[in-house]
Every structure is written in structure tokens, then in C-alpha cells.
Design an enzyme around this catalytic site. Structure first.
Site, PDB file in Angstrom:
ATOM      1  N   SER A   1      34.979  55.917  31.198  1.00  0.00           N
ATOM      2  CA  SER A   1      35.940  56.842  31.118  1.00  0.00           C
ATOM      3  C   SER A   1      37.251  56.148  31.726  1.00  0.00           C
ATOM      4  O   SER A   1      37.766  55.152  31.066  1.00  0.00           O
ATOM      5  CB  SER A   1      35.783  58.010  32.333  1.00  0.00           C
ATOM      6  OG  SER A   1      36.802  58.935  32.426  1.00  0.00           O
TER       7      SER A   1
ATOM      8  N   ASP B   1      38.110  46.245  31.259  1.00  0.00           N
ATOM      9  CA  ASP B   1      38.373  46.292  29.604  1.00  0.00           C
ATOM     10  C   ASP B   1      38.785  47.596  29.317  1.00  0.00           C
ATOM     11  O   ASP B   1      38.364  48.491  29.736  1.00  0.00           O
ATOM     12  CB  ASP B   1      37.433  45.733  28.871  1.00  0.00           C
ATOM     13  CG  ASP B   1      37.003  44.442  28.931  1.00  0.00           C
ATOM     14  OD1 ASP B   1      37.493  43.646  29.868  1.00  0.00           O
ATOM     15  OD2 ASP B   1      36.184  43.873  28.232  1.00  0.00           O
TER      16      ASP B   1
ATOM     17  N   HIS C   1      36.319  46.130  38.310  1.00  0.00           N
ATOM     18  CA  HIS C   1      36.518  45.143  39.432  1.00  0.00           C
ATOM     19  C   HIS C   1      37.972  45.372  40.157  1.00  0.00           C
ATOM     20  O   HIS C   1      38.672  45.898  39.977  1.00  0.00           O
ATOM     21  CB  HIS C   1      36.644  43.899  38.434  1.00  0.00           C
ATOM     22  CG  HIS C   1      35.449  43.358  38.069  1.00  0.00           C
ATOM     23  ND1 HIS C   1      34.700  42.257  38.386  1.00  0.00           N
ATOM     24  CD2 HIS C   1      34.492  43.856  36.952  1.00  0.00           C
ATOM     25  CE1 HIS C   1      33.489  42.024  37.742  1.00  0.00           C
ATOM     26  NE2 HIS C   1      33.546  43.032  36.637  1.00  0.00           N
TER      27      HIS C   1
END
EC number: 4.1.1.65
Length: 286
Positions: free
Chosen positions: A252, A90, A147
């Protein structure tokens, strides 16, 4: 003036000392301390706990557990298009484009060397010559696990020590070679469309970086550390597309690298565009 003071502080503050202190606080299990931290963070960033596997914020054992929380199974569906390259996290697209003359664009007037990003590895850098990159900044309010954009087999992991500058628009525009100076973890994979690098870049108060195959990565300070994954050293690690790769203990940036003529970025994927893990950001050329 405010921006100048912020940038001055980036150069003067003890990056690693602050990050270690933040890490200890984020692991604190004293109920009133960790609950206060979690509630304040959730309120400030308007965190949607409805997607979390555990919806009650105070049910987490410490702040890091809350920050790296798992989501419900259907919260981040994976794009089913064959050959789709998935967003690893995200966040927002910071930059994306072509790797030109061995360098990656950072912000107006700034770029950095792929070879330096990968810890000085000449051979690995050569495999991305003329390729493509995408830089994804993780959003504080959303999901903080990283991911796999494509299925791949881990070939090598490299921990590169460095600074821990904050990562945001201001530092990207004013700190030369920001991402090649900050501490980072380089993960090199073989995929169906050739080599792929997933680089997890640390920042101020990012206490540690964790992978699913090695746990929290804590090599000796000030030394580049390499791990080979083959039959002779460590067992090979195979991860499916969309599988969890690792996570930041606070967030980050993730940088993706691909070889020449191997990917085509999705039309309309603009800098600062919002992303969700599992969305298609490009198409692989096999």
C-alpha cells in the site's frame, strides 16, 4: 463509466471480508495453488527475481513469503550522504510538500488532517505543525519491505482501525481523506532532526501489517490501540538508518512526517517519480 463503477464498488464492497479472504489465500501452502498465484503475479507485473535472495519463485512457502521476499545484500545500496533522508520503500512519490494548517495534501481538492492520520493524538500532531510530508506508494512489482529513512528510537506505535479502500490515483482524487480513513499503523520516532512519523497505510486486500519489533499487528477491531516504548512499558527500540522497519502482507502506502524546518526535499523529486529504497529523497536539518 468504468471509473464510476470502480468508485461505487469501493463504497459497496465488504473491505475487511475481502482482505481476510485474500490473506488466507496468500498464506496457502498447497503447491499448485501458491505456485499458480506467484507465477501469475510475477508474469503480470514483470517482477525481476534476479535481485531476490531466493531467485526461484516457486521456492517460497506461500505467496506472502514471495511478496515480502528479501533482496540480495547489494540490491538496494543506501545513499552515504551525511544527513540524507532515505526513501523508505520502492515505489513512487504520490505527493510531498509542507504541512499547512495541520493538513496534508492528498490530491487536487483533497487533504486530510494530521491529527486524524495519527489517530486523534493532539500532542503528536502538534509536533508536526508547519512541517513536511512525503507520501510513497509501494509498487506491486518491486520490493515490499519498509525501512528507516533516518536512524531513530521508537517512542510509540498506534494502530488505527478504519476502512480499506484501494489506494491509487482514482481513489486519491475521489475519496475524501482517504489516508486518514483507511486502517493504518503509526510509528513515532525520535531522530537526530526531531520527531518523525512513519505511517503504514493499509488498503483493500492488504491482509496485515508487520513490524520487526512486534510481528504481525492484530489488535482488537474497531479500537485505537497504543503501545508506548520506554523503560516503564516496552523496552526501547532503536533502529539504524536503512534498517528494516516492517512490511505489508500485500502493499500500500507509506507516509512520512517531519517537524517544521527539519527537512528539505531533494530538488526534482516530482509526484509519480520512481523511487528505490535507500535513495536520498531529502536532507535533514539537525
Amino acid at each position: 463509466m468504468k471509473d464510476r463503477l470502480f468508485l461505487l464498488g469501493q463504497h459497496l464492497l465488504p473491505h475487511h471480508l475481502l482482505s481476510r479472504a485474500a490473506g488466507r489465500l496468500a498464506e496457502c501452502r498447497v503447491p499448485w495453488v501458491k505456485n499458480s498465484l506467484i507465477k501469475a503475479f510475477a508474469r503480470h507485473f514483470q517482477v525481476d527475481m534476479g535481485q531476490a535472495l531466493i531467485e526461484e519463485p516457486t521456492a517460497y512457502e506461500h505467496f506472502n513469503a514471495f511478496f515480502t521476499r528479501a533482496l540480495k545484500a547489494d540490491a538496494r545500496p543506501l545513499d552515504p550522504t551525511p544527513g540524507a533522508i532515505l526513501s523508505p520503500a520502492d515505489g513512487a512519490v504520490s505527493q510531498l510538500g509542507s504541512i499547512e494548517q495541520g493538513r496534508v495534501f492528498q490530491a487536487k481538492g483533497h487533504s486530510f488532517s494530521v491529527q486524524e492520520l495519527l489517530g486523534g493524538d493532539t500532542a503528536s500532531a502538534a509536533s508536526f505543525q508547519g512541517g513536511n510530508f512525503a507520501t510513497v506508494y509501494l509498487s506491486p512489482r518491486d520490493y515490499h519491505r519498509v525501512h528507516m529513512p533516518l536512524a531513530g528510537t521508537l517512542r510509540e506505535m498506534i494502530h488505527v482501525p478504519g476502512k480499506l479502500y484501494s489506494v491509487n490515483r482514482l481513489t486519491a482524487e475521489n475519496v475524501p481523506e482517504l489516508f486518514a480513513r483507511n486502517e493504518r499503523l503509526v510509528c513515532l520516532f525520535d531522530t537526530e532532526c526531531g520527531p518523525m512519523a512513519v505511517v503504514l497505510v493499509g488498503a483493500m486486500i492488504v491482509a496485515s501489517i508487520e513490524t520487526v519489533w512486534a510481528g504481525v499487528v492484530t489488535p482488537p477491531p474497531r479500537q485505537i490501540k497504543r503501545w508506548r516504548y520506554d523503560e516503564a512499558t516496552h523496552p526501547p527500540v532503536r533502529l539504524d538508518k536503512g534498517a528494516e522497519l516492517g512490511r505489508f502482507r500485500l502493499g500500500s502506502t507509506v507516509i512520512l512526517l517531519f517537524g517544521a524546518d527539519r527537512v528539505r526535499w531533494r530538488d526534482g523529486l516530482a509526484p509519480l517519480g520512481e523511487l528505490r529504497m535507500g535513495q536520498a529523497i531529502g536532507q535533514a536539518s539537525v
